[in-house]
Design a protein around this motif. Structure first.
Motif: not given
Length: 166
Positions: A92-93, A112, A123, A152-153, A156
């Protein structure tokens, strides 16, 4: 005598040129320091004072702090759960680097970066063996720079957790 606008334009152009030459990731590190903000401490849970973080926990693991999403407990071992998280994070990142030393197989920490400007986020994940023989999870992501991360965090972490639930 140079006008104020010309001086400002020259400063902005010089900063832009530096950003291009040094690269965004290196520039942010020179400005803000090491992008690795360390582990989330469950023994004294505290979140960022700005809206630029996200916290997700299995009930009972993050008492005393606001959680953005309650997580289930998992049937696998902490080590296996962290292995699946590693796979999910890499899926995903697009700009990711694992920064912990791997010494604790029940924990993982990553930096990330956003696609365009490469703003760094830390993260951290901790898989915790529960008394019922299952595994709980703590997932925390926070931005190093800026006041808000535009969610955004959270997005994710949601994407990582959703991959675990497949």
């Amino acid at each position: 005598m140079l006008s104020f606008a010309v001086v400002i334009a020259a400063i902005v152009a010089a900063a832009g040129l530096f950003l291009v030459i040094a690269g965004p990731a290196r520039t942010w590190q020179m400005i803000a320091g090491n992008p690795d903000l360390g582990w989330f401490d469950r023994s004294a849970p505290a979140r960022s004072e700005r809206p630029n973080d996200a916290l997700m926990c299995t009930p009972g693991l993050c008492d005393g702090v606001k959680v953005d999403r309650e997580l289930p407990d998992y049937s696998e071992t902490p080590e296996n759960l962290i292995g699946r998280i590693d796979e999910a994070m890499r899926a995903v990142a697009p700009y990711i680097r694992r920064v912990d030393d791997g010494g604790d197989p029940a924990r993982a920490r990553y930096i990330t970066r956003t696609p365009l400007m490469r703003f760094p986020d830390t993260n951290s994940f901790e898989a915790v063996a529960l008394e019922n023989g299952r595994t709980g999870l703590v997932a925390y992501a926070r931005a190093q720079l800026g006041y808000s991360d535009g969610g955004n965090n959270r997005k994710r972490l949601d994407a990582v957790i959703d991959r675990l639930d497949r």
